[in-house]
Each structure stands twice: as structure tokens, then as C-alpha cells.
Design an enzyme around this catalytic site. Structure first.
Site, PDB file in Angstrom:
ATOM      1  N   PHE A 112       0.861  -1.193   0.000  1.00 46.08           N
ATOM      2  CA  PHE A 112       0.000   0.000   0.000  1.00 46.08           C
ATOM      3  C   PHE A 112       0.888   1.230   0.000  1.00 46.08           C
ATOM      4  O   PHE A 112       1.722   1.406   0.895  1.00 46.08           O
ATOM      5  CB  PHE A 112      -0.931   0.022   1.223  1.00 46.08           C
ATOM      6  N   ASP A 141       9.287   2.526   1.667  1.00 44.18           N
ATOM      7  CA  ASP A 141       8.120   3.285   2.134  1.00 44.18           C
ATOM      8  C   ASP A 141       7.975   3.025   3.632  1.00 44.18           C
ATOM      9  O   ASP A 141       7.474   1.991   4.067  1.00 44.18           O
ATOM     10  CB  ASP A 141       6.878   2.810   1.361  1.00 44.18           C
ATOM     11  N   LYS A 148       2.643   9.783   8.484  1.00 46.51           N
ATOM     12  CA  LYS A 148       1.970   9.312   9.695  1.00 46.51           C
ATOM     13  C   LYS A 148       2.547   9.889  10.998  1.00 46.51           C
ATOM     14  O   LYS A 148       2.218  10.991  11.386  1.00 46.51           O
ATOM     15  CB  LYS A 148       1.961   7.777   9.703  1.00 46.51           C
TER      16      LYS A 148
HETATM   17  C1  LIG Z   1       2.971   2.234   3.889  1.00 36.87           C
HETATM   18  C2  LIG Z   1       2.058   3.368   3.540  1.00 36.87           C
HETATM   19  N1  LIG Z   1       2.377   4.171   2.518  1.00 36.87           N
HETATM   20  C3  LIG Z   1       1.596   5.207   2.173  1.00 36.87           C
HETATM   21  C4  LIG Z   1       0.433   5.469   2.845  1.00 36.87           C
HETATM   22  C5  LIG Z   1      -0.424   6.630   2.422  1.00 36.87           C
HETATM   23  O1  LIG Z   1      -0.322   7.639   3.357  1.00 36.87           O
HETATM   24  P1  LIG Z   1      -1.390   8.858   3.361  1.00 36.87           P
HETATM   25  O2  LIG Z   1      -2.704   8.272   3.728  1.00 36.87           O
HETATM   26  O3  LIG Z   1      -0.842   9.809   4.384  1.00 36.87           O
HETATM   27  O4  LIG Z   1      -1.370   9.422   1.998  1.00 36.87           O
HETATM   28  C6  LIG Z   1       0.059   4.664   3.917  1.00 36.87           C
HETATM   29  C7  LIG Z   1      -1.203   4.921   4.641  1.00 36.87           C
HETATM   30  O5  LIG Z   1      -1.740   4.080   5.317  1.00 36.87           O
HETATM   31  C8  LIG Z   1       0.885   3.578   4.277  1.00 36.87           C
HETATM   32  O6  LIG Z   1       0.577   2.767   5.283  1.00 36.87           O
END
Ligand SMILES: Cc1ncc(COP(=O)(O)O)c(C=O)c1O
Length: 397
Positions: free
Chosen positions: A139, A224, A253
Site C-alpha cells: 500500500f 516506504d 503518519k
Molecule cells: C505504507 C504506507 N504508505 C503510504 C500510505 C499513504 O499515506 P497517506 O494516507 O498519508 O497518503 C500509507 C497509509 O496508510 C501507508 O501505510
């Protein structure tokens, strides 16, 4: 009609229906506790989906926001911003990074990383090398490009045509990654521990092998760390569990402990690809968010937050293992630090609703995986209270 019901009715009338919301109207928070508008308290083991790493309204974050708000809330990235500079310095001092691009969310941080990988490749004279290999069940966000990077059909359905240039391989399988590399590949992008996909920890040695592949094929390694960063897994950044460093790392986050912020961290060699005018964000790293980020990062580093995460993570995990021995529908307990999960043989959605009715906030991801991502400052007695509620639910099944 109660105060909650009134707000819920109004919310359902004018707020976009992009979330399947629970019937809870959030009013205030303190530490690991969230209070609703009717004064009901909930033990919060979701922590704004791994955002409130320092709990709700940590006094140091509140103070940083108040002090900064009274000085300067926003200017523009046309000017130098002291809080942003200090936050960038602190991130770099505590990671592999040399430079930080600030934005407002995890998706934007990943967008920046994807643009960087393509631009670096183009600057090196490889304009046909634009493909990024990501993992199935990953994700990376909800913008069109990060949805394209995300290896889950359900996030992509209805949004075709997707952004070209992404290829997905099973997470944790180095041979699959090796086979997927081709003359168009410019980068590999992975979560060190998959979050939304169901809390998947890769096999030991996987990230090291990925690093080697990247070196052999001259590919950028993008990690990520939007969910795993900021102490969540028991190290400041999850890559620090392995003897490797990425070329690019994305954060969001927990970076400011609540206020919206995102960051892309990289080495000097790659950062040069995104020179003036190539990328930007109006709000990215604005004084208010950067001040909160600086307070959050300093607190995580200096106040024993990571040690507490490690200790409480061990404790919670061992108690979860005990529950697994007792209840056959718990088929796996996994995770790292305070990013933990229980995989069930039954659907988890209803259990989340029951937990809420009993004063506990958790969530379910990937259908049958209960996710536990409490604030990293959680105390043992709060874990015990959580386990008592959880076991009450399990024993009723
Ligand atoms: C690993 C990861 N990358 C990217 C995101 C996307 O982040 P945002 O919701 O702040 O755009 C998330 C959100 O849960 C995530 O867990």
C-alpha cells in the site's frame, strides 16, 4: 437524539462518503485514550492508524504547535523556514539521508520518490528506464500514481487507465524480484513491513538481498516507511533492523505525531535530480507542521519512546501468543515492535465493532487480520486492559 447521533446524521449528509465510518464522534484525546462527544472513553490501539505514536495531545507537540502558531503559521517555500531546516537536519542526523523534501501525506511522499526515481534515471541518460517494481499486497497511497504503485486490485478497480510503469511481485520472494528486473526497471519500492496488506514481515535477509540486487542492476531502493517509521517497529526507522540503507525513504503518519506532514529522504547523489522547479508543495514542511515534527522526532529520540516500544511490543506479542494457544481461530500472530497483528480464520470486521462497543479501538485489515498499532508510549496496564476486553470478545465466540 443524542449529541453523537446528531453529528453522525449531519456528517452523513455533507461529508464525502469515502470512508465507512464507525458510529463514534471523536471529541478529545489524551495519551492512549480517545473520548467521544458523549463523554465515553475508548482505549485507542489504532492511534489514528499509526499516527499518534506519542499518544493523543502529547504536551510537547501541543506546546510546539501553540508556540509556532503564535509566531508564524505559514509563509511559502520561496523562503527559508527555521523549523523545517531543523527537522531536516534531525532526520538526516538520525538516518542515511542527506536531504529531505517535505510534503503533507504519505501518498505525496511516495509521489516524490517515484518522480525522483524517474528523473534521476532520465538525468543519467536512461529515459526508457522508468519502471518501478513494487510488491503484491503493498500500500503506497490513494493518488492515481500511488494507487498504480500499490499491488492490490481492489484499490485500482474503476480508476483505469492507471499510471504505467509499475510491476508487482510477491513480497518476501527474492527470486520473483530478480526475475522481474528488466531493461526498463529504474527502482524497487517496498514497505519494510507491509501494513495495510496485513502486517507482513519479510523473511530474514530479504531486504539485504534486495539491496544487493539494486546495487548489481543500478536501481534505486525506495523504502516506504510511512507506517513503519518514527519508532513504530522498535527502531527509529525499520530499515535499521537490517544491515542496509535505502537510497530513498518516505515518511508521514507519526512524523509530527498527529499534524499532517510527509517527507521524502534521500542521498545527495539522487536529490540533485529534483532541482529548483522540478517538484514542490505549497504547504509542504510549513512552519506549523515542521515545528510539530521537530517536537515529535526529538521526543521519540530523547524520551525513551523506542525502548518503551520494544519492551511493550515484546509484552503484547507474548500475551497475543498465549491467546493464540487458547483460541483456535487465531491462526497467526506477527509483526514488529508495536506494529502487531493477529490473523484469524474468521472475518474480523464484526469483532472490531464489538471491541468499540466495549471501549476498545482496533482495526481489521485484509479481511481477517486484526491490527494493533497503539501509541508507542502505551503502558503495561493499558495493554492488560486491552487484552481483557479482547479476551472477553474471543471467549464469546
Ligand atoms: C505504507 C504506507 N504508505 C503510504 C500510505 C499513504 O499515506 P497517506 O494516507 O498519508 O497518503 C500509507 C497509509 O496508510 C501507508 O501505510
Amino acid at each position: 437524539m443524542s449529541t453523537s447521533e446528531n453529528w453522525i446524521e449531519r456528517g452523513l449528509t455533507h461529508v464525502a462518503h469515502t470512508y465507512g465510518r464507525y458510529p463514534l464522534v471523536a471529541a478529545k484525546g489524551e495519551g492512549c485514550w480517545l473520548t467521544d462527544i458523549d463523554g465515553r472513553k475508548y482505549l485507542d490501539f489504532l492511534a489514528g492508524v499509526a499516527v499518534n505514536n506519542l499518544g493523543h495531545c502529547h504536551p510537547k507537540i501541543v506546546k510546539a504547535l501553540q508556540d509556532q502558531a503564535a509566531q508564524l503559521i505559514h509563509c511559502s517555500n520561496f523562503y527559508h523556514i527555521p523549523a523545517q531546516i531543523e527537522l531536516a537536519e534531525k532526520i538526516c542526523q538520525n538516518s542515511f539521508g542527506d536531504r529531505v523534501f517535505f510534503c503533507n501525506s504519505g501518498a505525496e511522499a511516495n509521489e516524490a520518490a517515484i518522480k525522483l526515481a524517474r528523473k534521476y534515471s532520465a538525468d543519467c541518460g536512461h529515459s526508457k528506464r522508468y519502471e518501478i517494481i513494487t510488491a503484491k499486497a503493498s500500500f503506497h497511497g490513494r493518488t492515481l500514481t500511488t494507487v498504480s504503485a500499490t499491488g492490490q486490485d481492489k484499490m485500482q478497480t474503476g480508476f483505469a487507465p492507471l499510471m504505467p510503469g509499475f510491476k508487482y511481485v510477491p513480497f518476501g520472494e527474492i527470486e520473483a524480484l530478480q526475475e522481474a528486473i528488466n531493461p526498463s526497471t529504474c527502482a524497487i519500492m517496498l514497505e519494510p513491513v507491509q501494513g495495510e496488506g496485513g502486517i507482513h514481515v519479510p523473511p530474514t535477509g530479504y531486504l539485504e538481498a534486495v539491496r544487493k540486487l539494486c546495487d548489481q542492476h543500478d536501481l534505486l531502493l525506495i523504502l516506504d516507511e510511512v507506517q513503519t517509521g518514527m519508532g513504530r517497529t522498535g527502531r527509529l526507522f525499520a530499515y535499521q533492523h537490517d544491515p542496509i540503507e535505502p537510497d530513498v525513504m518516505t515518511l508521514a503518519k507519526g512524523l509530527a505525531g498527529g499534524p499532517p506532514i510527509g517527507a521524502m529522504v534521500t542521498r545527495e547523489k539522487f536529490a540533485a535530480a529534483l532541482g529548483p522547479g522540478t517538484h514542490g508543495s505549497t504547504f509542504g514542511g510549513n512552519p506549523l507542521m515542521a515545528a510539530a515534527g521537530l517536537a515529535a522526532l526529538t521526543t521519540i529520540i530523547e524520551d525513551g519512546v523506542i525502548d518503551n516500544c520494544v519492551a511493550m511490543g515484546h509484552y503484547l506479542r507474548s500475551e497475543m501468543e498465549k491467546l493464540k494457544k487458547k483460541y483456535p481461530f487465531i491462526i497467526d500472530v506477527r509483526g514488529r515492535g508495536l506494529m502487531l497483528a493477529m490473523e484469524l480464520s474468521i472475518e474480523g470486521g464484526e469483532l472490531v465493532k464489538t471491541a468499540m462497543a466495549r471501549g476498545l479501538l482496533i482495526n481489521c485489515t485484509a479481511g481477517k487480520v486484526l491490527r494493533f498499532v497503539p501509541p508507542l508510549i502505551v503502558k503495561q496496564n493499558e495493554i492488560d486492559q486491552m487484552l481483557e476486553i479482547l479476551e472477553g470478545i474471543f471467549s464469546d465466540i
